[in-house]
Every structure is written in C-alpha cells, then in structure tokens.
Design a protein around this motif. Structure first.
Motif, PDB file in Angstrom:
ATOM      1  N   ALA A 137      -2.899   9.653   3.004  1.00  0.00           N
ATOM      2  CA  ALA A 137      -3.406  10.995   2.285  1.00  0.00           C
ATOM      3  C   ALA A 137      -4.400  10.406   2.175  1.00  0.00           C
ATOM      4  CB  ALA A 137      -2.299  10.105   0.771  1.00  0.00           C
ATOM      5  N   GLY A 138      -5.214   9.616   2.901  1.00  0.00           N
ATOM      6  CA  GLY A 138      -6.870   9.706   2.944  1.00  0.00           C
ATOM      7  C   GLY A 138      -7.324   7.934   2.849  1.00  0.00           C
ATOM      8  N   ALA A 139      -6.294   7.042   2.334  1.00  0.00           N
ATOM      9  CA  ALA A 139      -6.707   5.356   2.494  1.00  0.00           C
ATOM     10  C   ALA A 139      -8.012   5.393   3.874  1.00  0.00           C
ATOM     11  CB  ALA A 139      -5.951   5.000   2.401  1.00  0.00           C
ATOM     12  N   ASP A 140      -8.826   4.555   2.909  1.00  0.00           N
ATOM     13  CA  ASP A 140      -9.592   3.976   3.796  1.00  0.00           C
ATOM     14  C   ASP A 140      -9.975   2.604   4.026  1.00  0.00           C
ATOM     15  OD1 ASP A 140     -10.674   3.612   1.909  1.00  0.00           O
ATOM     16  OD2 ASP A 140     -12.714   5.129   2.464  1.00  0.00           O
ATOM     17  N   GLU A 141      -8.530   1.979   3.522  1.00  0.00           N
ATOM     18  CA  GLU A 141      -8.586   0.452   3.574  1.00  0.00           C
ATOM     19  C   GLU A 141      -7.158   0.118   2.224  1.00  0.00           C
ATOM     20  OE1 GLU A 141     -10.004  -3.631   2.559  1.00  0.00           O
ATOM     21  OE2 GLU A 141     -12.047  -2.052   1.843  1.00  0.00           O
ATOM     22  N   LEU A 142      -6.609  -0.907   3.039  1.00  0.00           N
ATOM     23  CA  LEU A 142      -5.274  -0.649   2.556  1.00  0.00           C
ATOM     24  C   LEU A 142      -4.870  -2.021   1.755  1.00  0.00           C
ATOM     25  CD1 LEU A 142      -2.657   0.783   5.487  1.00  0.00           C
ATOM     26  CD2 LEU A 142      -3.423   1.587   3.460  1.00  0.00           C
ATOM     27  N   ASP A 149      -9.220   3.385  -1.610  1.00  0.00           N
ATOM     28  CA  ASP A 149      -8.833   2.091  -1.642  1.00  0.00           C
ATOM     29  C   ASP A 149      -7.074   2.518  -1.914  1.00  0.00           C
ATOM     30  OD1 ASP A 149     -10.051   0.846  -0.559  1.00  0.00           O
ATOM     31  OD2 ASP A 149     -11.090  -0.300  -2.391  1.00  0.00           O
ATOM     32  N   ALA A 150      -5.798   1.532  -0.932  1.00  0.00           N
ATOM     33  CA  ALA A 150      -5.047   2.130  -1.053  1.00  0.00           C
ATOM     34  C   ALA A 150      -4.106   0.828  -1.508  1.00  0.00           C
ATOM     35  CB  ALA A 150      -3.970   2.523  -0.061  1.00  0.00           C
ATOM     36  N   VAL A 151      -3.652   0.343  -2.241  1.00  0.00           N
ATOM     37  CA  VAL A 151      -2.929  -0.615  -3.396  1.00  0.00           C
ATOM     38  C   VAL A 151      -1.322  -0.777  -2.076  1.00  0.00           C
ATOM     39  CG1 VAL A 151      -2.187  -1.331  -4.842  1.00  0.00           C
ATOM     40  CG2 VAL A 151      -3.945  -1.140  -4.808  1.00  0.00           C
ATOM     41  N   ILE A 152      -0.827  -1.188  -1.512  1.00  0.00           N
ATOM     42  CA  ILE A 152       0.126  -1.637  -1.716  1.00  0.00           C
ATOM     43  C   ILE A 152       1.132  -2.299  -1.499  1.00  0.00           C
ATOM     44  CG2 ILE A 152       2.444  -1.432   0.496  1.00  0.00           C
ATOM     45  CD1 ILE A 152      -0.110   0.884   0.481  1.00  0.00           C
ATOM     46  N   PRO A 153       2.309  -3.545  -2.624  1.00  0.00           N
ATOM     47  CA  PRO A 153       2.900  -3.780  -3.337  1.00  0.00           C
ATOM     48  C   PRO A 153       4.171  -4.114  -2.245  1.00  0.00           C
ATOM     49  CG  PRO A 153       2.094  -2.184  -5.332  1.00  0.00           C
ATOM     50  CD  PRO A 153       1.749  -1.559  -4.234  1.00  0.00           C
ATOM     51  N   ALA A 154       3.586  -5.409  -1.573  1.00  0.00           N
ATOM     52  CA  ALA A 154       5.527  -5.644  -1.095  1.00  0.00           C
ATOM     53  C   ALA A 154       5.401  -6.780  -0.720  1.00  0.00           C
ATOM     54  CB  ALA A 154       4.993  -5.328   0.804  1.00  0.00           C
ATOM     55  N   LEU A 211      -2.970  -6.558 -10.542  1.00  0.00           N
ATOM     56  CA  LEU A 211      -4.090  -7.404 -10.799  1.00  0.00           C
ATOM     57  C   LEU A 211      -4.228  -8.307  -9.825  1.00  0.00           C
ATOM     58  CD1 LEU A 211      -5.661  -7.703 -13.340  1.00  0.00           C
ATOM     59  CD2 LEU A 211      -3.858  -9.867 -13.976  1.00  0.00           C
ATOM     60  N   GLN A 212      -4.077  -8.577  -8.818  1.00  0.00           N
ATOM     61  CA  GLN A 212      -4.230  -9.386  -7.965  1.00  0.00           C
ATOM     62  C   GLN A 212      -4.957  -8.909  -7.006  1.00  0.00           C
ATOM     63  OE1 GLN A 212      -2.726 -12.603  -8.792  1.00  0.00           O
ATOM     64  NE2 GLN A 212      -1.425 -11.111  -9.739  1.00  0.00           N
ATOM     65  N   ALA A 213      -4.724  -7.296  -6.552  1.00  0.00           N
ATOM     66  CA  ALA A 213      -5.799  -6.333  -5.536  1.00  0.00           C
ATOM     67  C   ALA A 213      -7.267  -6.522  -6.540  1.00  0.00           C
ATOM     68  CB  ALA A 213      -5.006  -5.682  -5.501  1.00  0.00           C
ATOM     69  N   GLU A 214      -7.243  -6.725  -7.317  1.00  0.00           N
ATOM     70  CA  GLU A 214      -8.777  -6.248  -8.462  1.00  0.00           C
ATOM     71  C   GLU A 214     -10.329  -6.266  -7.346  1.00  0.00           C
ATOM     72  OE1 GLU A 214     -10.851  -6.525 -12.811  1.00  0.00           O
ATOM     73  OE2 GLU A 214      -9.371  -8.164 -12.310  1.00  0.00           O
ATOM     74  N   PRO A 215     -10.107  -7.802  -6.613  1.00  0.00           N
ATOM     75  CA  PRO A 215     -11.006  -8.392  -6.674  1.00  0.00           C
ATOM     76  C   PRO A 215     -11.511  -7.160  -5.418  1.00  0.00           C
ATOM     77  CG  PRO A 215      -9.952 -10.260  -7.148  1.00  0.00           C
ATOM     78  CD  PRO A 215      -8.928  -9.612  -7.218  1.00  0.00           C
ATOM     79  N   HIS A 216     -10.657  -7.123  -4.427  1.00  0.00           N
ATOM     80  CA  HIS A 216     -10.608  -5.711  -3.158  1.00  0.00           C
ATOM     81  C   HIS A 216     -10.608  -4.671  -3.877  1.00  0.00           C
ATOM     82  CE1 HIS A 216      -9.589 -10.224  -1.858  1.00  0.00           C
ATOM     83  NE2 HIS A 216      -8.326 -10.272  -2.657  1.00  0.00           N
ATOM     84  N   VAL A 217     -10.550  -4.251  -4.986  1.00  0.00           N
ATOM     85  CA  VAL A 217     -10.494  -2.377  -4.699  1.00  0.00           C
ATOM     86  C   VAL A 217     -11.576  -2.083  -5.510  1.00  0.00           C
ATOM     87  CG1 VAL A 217      -9.689  -0.524  -6.374  1.00  0.00           C
ATOM     88  CG2 VAL A 217      -8.229  -2.252  -5.258  1.00  0.00           C
ATOM     89  N   ASP A 218     -12.503  -0.753  -5.343  1.00  0.00           N
ATOM     90  CA  ASP A 218     -13.740  -0.222  -5.799  1.00  0.00           C
ATOM     91  C   ASP A 218     -13.325   1.637  -6.054  1.00  0.00           C
ATOM     92  OD1 ASP A 218     -16.346   0.782  -6.364  1.00  0.00           O
ATOM     93  OD2 ASP A 218     -16.750  -0.155  -4.492  1.00  0.00           O
ATOM     94  N   GLY A 219     -13.335   1.289  -6.744  1.00  0.00           N
ATOM     95  CA  GLY A 219     -13.224   2.818  -7.640  1.00  0.00           C
ATOM     96  C   GLY A 219     -11.578   3.064  -7.509  1.00  0.00           C
ATOM     97  N   THR A 220     -11.345   4.481  -8.554  1.00  0.00           N
ATOM     98  CA  THR A 220      -9.902   4.497  -8.653  1.00  0.00           C
ATOM     99  C   THR A 220      -9.201   4.732  -7.095  1.00  0.00           C
ATOM    100  OG1 THR A 220     -11.008   6.635  -9.609  1.00  0.00           O
ATOM    101  CG2 THR A 220      -8.830   7.153  -8.601  1.00  0.00           C
ATOM    102  N   PHE A 221      -7.915   4.450  -7.047  1.00  0.00           N
ATOM    103  CA  PHE A 221      -6.828   4.177  -5.933  1.00  0.00           C
ATOM    104  C   PHE A 221      -6.033   4.619  -5.863  1.00  0.00           C
ATOM    105  CE2 PHE A 221      -6.954   0.658  -8.819  1.00  0.00           C
ATOM    106  CZ  PHE A 221      -5.544   0.326  -9.114  1.00  0.00           C
ATOM    107  N   LEU A 222      -5.173   4.514  -4.668  1.00  0.00           N
ATOM    108  CA  LEU A 222      -3.999   5.038  -4.578  1.00  0.00           C
ATOM    109  C   LEU A 222      -2.980   4.199  -4.320  1.00  0.00           C
ATOM    110  CD1 LEU A 222      -2.086   7.430  -2.953  1.00  0.00           C
ATOM    111  CD2 LEU A 222      -2.994   7.489  -1.535  1.00  0.00           C
TER     112      LEU A 222
END
Length: 239
Positions: free
Chosen positions: A44-49, A2-7, A89-100
C-alpha cells in the motif's frame, strides 16, 4: 507514509499456538501472520514499518530483523497491553505525518491501498464492513452521513446503532496521538482507538469510510484456518 502495526498481544484465544510464541508468529499458509500484515502495508506504499511489540517481543525482532522487503522496521515496546489506543500512542515518537495503521492480526484479501488513496479527500479514513448485530456489539460501530463520512463511533454498544464496523485498517493524521492522550480507560481498563477517532470527528475532522475486500481477524485456531484458505485463494486467483 509510515505504517504502524500493533502486534503486542499474546492471543490467548489461540490456545497452545501461542504458549511459546507471540500471536504474530503463528503460521498462516506457511508464513508468520505478521509477514502477511507487513506485506499488505508495504504494497500500500509504506516506506517504514513501526511495529508495536510486547509478548515474546524478542522472537518477532529475531524473526524479521531491521527490514522487510527492503522497508526499514522500527520496534516499539508496549509494556502494558492497555488497548489499541494505548498501543498507537507508543508509536508517536516514530511517526511523521499521516500514517497507515494495520492491526497485526488481520489478513486482507487484496490491497488496502484504496484506504490510502481516499485520504486526499478527508483527514482520516476507516476501512469498514457490514456484520451481524451480534458481531457489531463486540467491536467499534460506525454511523455515517449520506456521503459516507463518519458522524459517530461507539465501542462495543449493547444496542448497536448500525452494523457497520471497523476492520483493523485506518489512515490517520498525527493529531490522533493527541486524541489518544486524552482518552480515559474503559471499564476493562483499556484505551480505545475508536474513541480517539470519535474525538477527531467531534472536533470537525472529516473521516471517510471505504470498503475493502474480504479479510480475516485472526483470534482463534479456526480463524488461522480461514486466513490460510484466504491467502491460498488469493494466490491461486491472483486477486
């Protein structure tokens, strides 16, 4: 990954450019700023944004929809802009494992994949760069040991212990969410991601540093011009 993008931010220093649109839609070399960020994450390999939105969020959703270059997008609303630690912290429910994590206002020349690749030898990775002491006093400053591993992070120090700083690109374990939940607000009322990473370091996590290519943190109209030049240069040189 997963990739987290703060915007979520408006980008008040961009002046009229964000009077009627969010910072992520400001034009950089003919494309929205966020398109460049999304592309960096996907390459870089993200399979979900997982995109953290706030100011004029509907415009970002309308512009990009449910996917970017075939990669699904999940939007998460940050209703109060209380710092990067709070946004993550807002992304926590949507992230699984180590993330970019790639900040939504950073344009990189070249790939951030070296940061992703380095995580195999460590629990987390921070992309870093050297700056002047004056600039270091305005951001997260990093101290490292002889191996390049992080020993301490200090946010906006009056007397910077080094001139090595974060660049808005991280690879982080899920445990950073717990660290973010433990944060106390700064004097400005913000929850700093650098302090959460510092908690991981003090808990014994191995945090590696890597240096990437040139990048522009887009905060002002002048930065928009610099980022556009960087994108055009990269396109012309194939870097």
């Amino acid at each position: 990954m997963d990739a987290v993008i703060p915007a979520a931010g408006r980008g008040s220093r961009l002046g009229k450019l964000t009077d009627d649109q969010p910072k992520g839609l400001v034009d950089v070399a003919g494309r929205p700023l966020l398109a460049h960020v999304f592309e960096t994450a996907v390459e870089a390999g993200a399979d979900e944004l997982v995109v953290i939105v706030g100011y004029e969020a509907a415009q970002i959703v309308d512009r990009f929809g449910d996917t970017f270059e075939g990669v699904p997008i999940t939007y998460v609303h940050q209703r109060e802009r209380l710092g990067l630690g709070h946004a993550v912290l807002q992304a926590e429910p949507h992230v699984d494992g180590t993330f970019l994590l790639v900040n939504g206002d950073n344009v990189f020349a070249g790939s951030v994949e070296p940061a992703v690749e380095a995580v195999g030898e460590a629990n987390a990775v921070l992309a870093v760069e050297e700056v002047s002491a004056e600039v270091a006093a305005t951001t997260g400053v990093i101290e490292t040991d002889e191996r390049g591993r992080v020993t301490e992070i200090v946010e906006k120090p009056d007397d910077p212990p080094s001139t090595l700083v974060t660049t808005g690109c991280y690879v982080l374990p899920e445990d950073v969410f717990h660290a973010c939940a433990l944060l106390r607000p700064s004097a400005e009322g913000e929850y700093q991601l650098s302090e959460a990473v510092g908690l991981l370091v003090r808990a014994g996590y191995e945090v590696e540093t890597v240096r990437l290519g040139e990048r522009v943190n887009v905060n002002t109209p002048e930065d928009v011009g610099r980022a556009s030049e960087l994108v055009r240069w990269e396109s012309e040189t194939g870097s």
